[in-house]
Design an enzyme around this catalytic site. Sequence first.
Site, PDB file in Angstrom:
ATOM      1  N   THR A 116      -5.652   2.085   9.749  1.00  0.00           N
ATOM      2  CA  THR A 116      -4.796   3.190  10.199  1.00  0.00           C
ATOM      3  C   THR A 116      -5.584   4.182  11.057  1.00  0.00           C
ATOM      4  OG1 THR A 116      -3.371   2.942   8.284  1.00  0.00           O
ATOM      5  CG2 THR A 116      -3.287   5.059   9.397  1.00  0.00           C
TER       6      THR A 116
ATOM      7  N   GLU B  91       0.822  -1.220   0.000  1.00  0.00           N
ATOM      8  CA  GLU B  91       0.000   0.000   0.000  1.00  0.00           C
ATOM      9  C   GLU B  91       0.852   1.264   0.000  1.00  0.00           C
ATOM     10  OE1 GLU B  91      -2.775   0.565   3.276  1.00  0.00           O
ATOM     11  OE2 GLU B  91      -3.604   2.322   2.287  1.00  0.00           O
TER      12      GLU B  91
ATOM     13  N   ILE C  64      -0.454  -1.634   7.827  1.00  0.00           N
ATOM     14  CA  ILE C  64      -1.450  -1.376   8.884  1.00  0.00           C
ATOM     15  C   ILE C  64      -2.796  -1.270   8.199  1.00  0.00           C
ATOM     16  CG2 ILE C  64      -2.279   0.144  10.710  1.00  0.00           C
ATOM     17  CD1 ILE C  64       0.486   1.150  11.205  1.00  0.00           C
ATOM     18  N   ASP C  65      -3.649  -2.257   8.398  1.00  0.00           N
ATOM     19  CA  ASP C  65      -5.018  -2.145   7.888  1.00  0.00           C
ATOM     20  C   ASP C  65      -5.868  -1.710   9.069  1.00  0.00           C
ATOM     21  OD1 ASP C  65      -7.060  -2.291   5.936  1.00  0.00           O
ATOM     22  OD2 ASP C  65      -7.765  -4.104   6.910  1.00  0.00           O
TER      23      ASP C  65
ATOM     24  N   ASP D 223      -0.524  -4.968   3.261  1.00  0.00           N
ATOM     25  CA  ASP D 223      -1.029  -3.775   3.942  1.00  0.00           C
ATOM     26  C   ASP D 223      -0.357  -3.752   5.313  1.00  0.00           C
ATOM     27  OD1 ASP D 223      -2.305  -1.685   5.107  1.00  0.00           O
ATOM     28  OD2 ASP D 223      -4.300  -2.219   4.382  1.00  0.00           O
TER      29      ASP D 223
ATOM     30  N   ASP E 157      -6.112  -4.580   1.096  1.00  0.00           N
ATOM     31  CA  ASP E 157      -7.095  -4.692   2.181  1.00  0.00           C
ATOM     32  C   ASP E 157      -7.801  -6.050   2.125  1.00  0.00           C
ATOM     33  OD1 ASP E 157      -6.891  -1.899   3.002  1.00  0.00           O
ATOM     34  OD2 ASP E 157      -8.110  -1.379   1.270  1.00  0.00           O
TER      35      ASP E 157
HETATM   36  C1  IPD Z   1      -8.823   0.957   5.364  1.00  0.00           C
HETATM   37  C2  IPD Z   1      -9.575  -0.008   6.231  1.00  0.00           C
HETATM   38  C3  IPD Z   1     -10.972   0.479   6.437  1.00  0.00           C
HETATM   39  C4  IPD Z   1     -11.676   0.797   5.143  1.00  0.00           C
HETATM   40  C5  IPD Z   1     -10.853   1.697   4.255  1.00  0.00           C
HETATM   41  C6  IPD Z   1      -9.472   1.110   4.035  1.00  0.00           C
HETATM   42  P1  IPD Z   1      -6.222   1.316   5.684  1.00  0.00           P
HETATM   43  O1  IPD Z   1      -7.518   0.508   5.149  1.00  0.00           O
HETATM   44  O2  IPD Z   1      -9.572  -1.310   5.679  1.00  0.00           O
HETATM   45  O3  IPD Z   1     -11.723  -0.492   7.101  1.00  0.00           O
HETATM   46  O4  IPD Z   1     -12.865   1.452   5.438  1.00  0.00           O
HETATM   47  O5  IPD Z   1     -11.509   1.840   3.017  1.00  0.00           O
HETATM   48  O6  IPD Z   1      -8.749   1.999   3.236  1.00  0.00           O
HETATM   49  O7  IPD Z   1      -6.169   2.615   4.962  1.00  0.00           O
HETATM   50  O8  IPD Z   1      -6.401   1.504   7.142  1.00  0.00           O
HETATM   51  O9  IPD Z   1      -5.122   0.398   5.311  1.00  0.00           O
HETATM   52 CA    CA Z   2      -3.025   0.485   5.323  1.00  0.00          CA
END
Ligand code: IPD
Ligand code: CA
Length: 279
Positions: free
Chosen positions: A95, A70, A92-93, A90, A220
């Site tokens: 963030t 990412e 940190i999923d 990813d 994700d």
């Molecule tokens: C997000 C998370 C979140 C979702 C966002 C994603 P990130 O990923 O998965 O649940 O609502 O669309 O972008 O940015 O924290 O890696």
């Molecule tokens: Ca992320």
Amino acid sequence: MDDPWQECMEHCVEVAKQAGKVIREALQGDVAVMHKSSQVDLVTETDQRVERLIISSIKAKFPTHSFIGEESVAAGAPSILSDEPTWIIDPIDGTTNFVHGFPFVSVSIGFTVKKEIEFGVVYSCIEDKMYTARKGKGAFCNGLPIKVSGQEDVSRSLVLTEVNFKKDTQRFDMMLANLRSILAIPVHGIRSPGSAAVNMCLVASGAADAYYHQGIHCWDMVGGAAVLTEAGGVVLDISGGPFDLMSRRLIAASTPALARHLAGHIAEFHVGRDDADGS
Ligand code: IPD
Ligand code: CA
């Protein structure tokens, strides 16, 4: 026959553990927040540091493999899925959860060969839950097998989705209308935990019955998709058709019947593709 990707999966679990430790330690200090595409698209120095850690560790062991990460893509790297062994990361999923100390924060890593997902690892690092799945070998949480609820009846289901602000007012209204349509079935409830990968693992564990989303990314989805399908669930396109990892759309559900029922309540809006520049 020996599993050709076993060593990769073992390394993946180790590196996810290390990454999770870095994330937990970072939560002890001040988290400086930066923005990417909008005021609500957050990134921190920890996202970038953790992605560098994961990629350098994997590259040192598997130097010929490809990567889609990412934060690398955010910095201009290509996001093209080839037939080569590819790690999709990813760091940190969740963030936004990380920034607020909300406890669903995961490291999500999936591995594809010939565009097929071979294994996935999702480490929900504040909860200390390590979800793992190898194609054809089942799904596990901290080493114990997990499986979906098997729920087919939408009116008895708990549904997950994510509610994000959208600059495009038409898309924003459609997202809210979809929520309304699903709530009015009625379902038992809708929840929004804040990490797509954790959402899929919650469905995989039977704690929720379905998850839908338009506008997320391959990093994700990939780790959680492996865990969910190995736990007996299904991953489909938002239309109810076949899943496409680069499409930025999915319905993940305990059963095909539930996924198809939900698809009938979701109006599609344009979200583009992760590989839009290269295909
Ligand atoms: C997000 C998370 C979140 C979702 C966002 C994603 P990130 O990923 O998965 O649940 O609502 O669309 O972008 O940015 O924290 O890696
Ligand atoms: Ca992320």
